[in-house]
Scaffold this active site. Structure first.
Site, PDB file in Angstrom:
ATOM      1  N   GLU A   1      -1.346  -5.483   0.288  1.00  0.00           N
ATOM      2  CA  GLU A   1      -2.398  -4.484   0.104  1.00  0.00           C
ATOM      3  C   GLU A   1      -3.363  -4.496   1.292  1.00  0.00           C
ATOM      4  OE1 GLU A   1      -3.855  -5.133  -4.211  1.00  0.00           O
ATOM      5  OE2 GLU A   1      -2.588  -6.820  -3.678  1.00  0.00           O
TER       6      GLU A   1
ATOM      7  N   ARG B   1     -10.955  -8.001  -6.559  1.00  0.00           N
ATOM      8  CA  ARG B   1     -11.976  -8.492  -7.494  1.00  0.00           C
ATOM      9  C   ARG B   1     -13.404  -8.338  -7.004  1.00  0.00           C
ATOM     10  NH1 ARG B   1      -7.528 -11.478  -7.841  1.00  0.00           N
ATOM     11  NH2 ARG B   1      -6.694 -11.692  -9.944  1.00  0.00           N
TER      12      ARG B   1
ATOM     13  N   ASP C   1      -2.054 -15.466  -3.297  1.00  0.00           N
ATOM     14  CA  ASP C   1      -2.808 -14.337  -3.854  1.00  0.00           C
ATOM     15  C   ASP C   1      -4.114 -14.292  -3.071  1.00  0.00           C
ATOM     16  OD1 ASP C   1      -3.715 -12.282  -5.364  1.00  0.00           O
ATOM     17  OD2 ASP C   1      -3.652 -13.322  -7.292  1.00  0.00           O
TER      18      ASP C   1
ATOM     19  N   HIS D   1      -0.414  -0.661  -4.473  1.00  0.00           N
ATOM     20  CA  HIS D   1      -0.025  -1.884  -5.166  1.00  0.00           C
ATOM     21  C   HIS D   1       1.474  -1.918  -5.477  1.00  0.00           C
ATOM     22  CE1 HIS D   1      -0.644  -5.403  -7.721  1.00  0.00           C
ATOM     23  NE2 HIS D   1      -1.876  -5.445  -7.272  1.00  0.00           N
TER      24      HIS D   1
ATOM     25  N   HIS E   1      -9.532  -4.331  -9.645  1.00  0.00           N
ATOM     26  CA  HIS E   1      -8.899  -3.029  -9.415  1.00  0.00           C
ATOM     27  C   HIS E   1      -9.570  -1.890 -10.186  1.00  0.00           C
ATOM     28  CE1 HIS E   1      -5.926  -5.147  -7.156  1.00  0.00           C
ATOM     29  NE2 HIS E   1      -5.143  -5.515  -8.153  1.00  0.00           N
TER      30      HIS E   1
HETATM   31  C1  BGC Z   1      -4.211  -9.456  -7.324  1.00  0.00           C
HETATM   32  C2  BGC Z   1      -3.608 -10.429  -8.310  1.00  0.00           C
HETATM   33  C3  BGC Z   1      -3.417  -9.741  -9.618  1.00  0.00           C
HETATM   34  C4  BGC Z   1      -2.558  -8.559  -9.395  1.00  0.00           C
HETATM   35  C5  BGC Z   1      -2.412  -7.756 -10.653  1.00  0.00           C
HETATM   36  C6  BGC Z   1      -3.271  -8.339  -7.172  1.00  0.00           C
HETATM   37  O1  BGC Z   1      -3.777  -7.417  -6.273  1.00  0.00           O
HETATM   38  O2  BGC Z   1      -4.462 -10.049  -6.081  1.00  0.00           O
HETATM   39  O3  BGC Z   1      -4.431 -11.545  -8.485  1.00  0.00           O
HETATM   40  O4  BGC Z   1      -2.876 -10.585 -10.579  1.00  0.00           O
HETATM   41  O5  BGC Z   1      -3.105  -7.708  -8.419  1.00  0.00           O
HETATM   42  O6  BGC Z   1      -1.148  -7.312 -10.776  1.00  0.00           O
END
Ligand code: BGC
Length: 380
Positions: A343, A105, A278, A204, A130
């Protein structure tokens, strides 16, 4: 009977030749369906002679499936995903994708660079996530090279135009996946630019070591994260800037710990904010040096995965937003906690935190983020 009397040394040498073929890993190109507009998507499968194979594809330069043996030698696909490109395009989960131009983010999608404020696309509450609405995960990458050999590899390439998603500079990005004889998937992201910009790319993949179509989720997995600190977040999952020690918190995974043991600990504001884990972990040791970041063990299958990288941080996401509405490969329903995402990356919102390792990329430099996902089985 001259010539028929093969001594043990000769026999051993002959067997060694048989057991060590010149090509230990194969890369095979094939179609993976089409988009609605007719664009063909290619996939490339890397297979070694040690029981592992990984299928990657040009849409999002993604990992589409990855099979490894369990303790009895039984192979299973351990990544979540879909059977068709159309499902990946509609996907809000980023299954297996290369995420970028900036993974994770950015606060309200704004960041300063050389005295100018940039505004990125907003696609996650008030924030940019992303790369925005059409991040690297939604782009069709060119298959730039495919090689078999002792190590099989595929490199995908994508040119992100100046201004795409609000980012400055034309960025040329590559994603290379390679597999040798050992059961380790090597992933390397690289990027160059023609004007100052920011870059943070990662993978991811959602891992369920019990198997992506098993009826077992990942919350019973034993997790180790080699981090003494993490970056706490606000209610919209933006780092506050604090680097907080994990000691005495549910974020302490320095010793193998069952994920489910603390994921429901509502006394932790941080777990409430994330609906579970997260968060970005500040990995011990020197950034810039390949070091272990995490180890996951699924006791049922015995499968173990280690994550290695030279990046400063590791986002650990416990699949909190898989809410049972996603139907994956083989029409399997994915539910909360079914899979884990690791990640290796720069810290989230780095461009707004001068104290965090910098995400800036200038012309003439090459951004690199390398990571390894190593598979084995537990000793017991
Ligand atoms: C984020 C999550 C997000 C997800 C999306 C992750 O990399 O940290 O907050 O919901 O990506 O699939």
């Amino acid at each position: 009977m001259r010539g028929r009397n093969i001594g043990p040394a000769v026999l051993t040498a002959a067997l060694a030749t048989v057991a060590q073929p010149a090509v230990a890993a194969d890369a095979v190109r094939a179609p993976f369906g089409k988009l609605a507009d007719g664009t063909a998507i290619e996939k490339v499968t890397l297979t070694n002679d040690n029981g592992m194979s990984v299928t990657t594809m040009a849409l999002g330069a993604s990992v589409q499936s990855l099979s490894v043996p369990d303790r009895d030698g039984k192979r299973a696909d351990v990544v979540l995903g879909y059977d068709t490109p159309a499902e990946y395009l509609a996907d809000p989960q980023y299954f297996g994708a290369t995420v970028g131009r900036f993974a994770n983010r950015i606060d309200r999608g704004r960041f300063p660079l050389d005295g100018k404020q940039y505004q990125l696309e907003i696609n996650d509450g008030p924030n940019s996530l992303h790369g925005g609405k059409q991040g690297f995960d939604k782009r069709v990458w060119e298959v730039a090279s495919v090689e078999s050999g002792p190590t099989a590899s595929v490199t995908y390439r994508y040119v992100s135009a100046d201004g795409e998603g609000g980012y400055p500079g034309t960025v040329t990005a590559t994603a290379t996946y390679s597999l040798g004889r050992d059961n380790a998937l090597h992933v390397t992201y690289r990027a160059t630019t023609d004007a100052p910009t920011i870059v943070n790319m990662s993978n991811h993949s959602y891992w369920n070591l019990a198997g992506a179509t098993s009826d077992t989720g990942s919350m019973d997995d034993l997790l180790t994260i080699d981090a003494s600190a993490f970056t706490p977040v606000s209610g919209t999952l933006i780092p506050t800037g604090e680097i907080r020690p994990v000691a005495g918190t549910p974020f302490d995974f320095r010793k193998p710990t069952r994920i489910g043991a603390r994921v429901r600990d509502g006394s932790s504001e941080q777990l409430r904010y994330g609906h579970g884990y997260d968060h970005n972990f500040v990995i011990d040791g020197d950034a810039g040096t390949m070091r272990r970041m995490a180890r996951v063990e699924d006791s049922g299958s015995g499968r173990v995965m280690e994550v290695w990288s030279a990046a400063p941080g590791l986002q650990f996401y416990s699949g909190n937003f898989l809410d049972g509405t996603t139907l994956g490969k083989g029409q399997h329903i994915y539910r909360e906690g079914d899979a884990l995402v690791f990640e290796p990356q720069l810290f989230p919102d780095a461009p707004n935190h001068p104290d965090f390792p910098s995400a800036r990329l200038d012309p003439g430099e090459t951004y690199t983020n390398s990571m390894i996902f190593k598979f084995s089985v537990a000793d017991d």
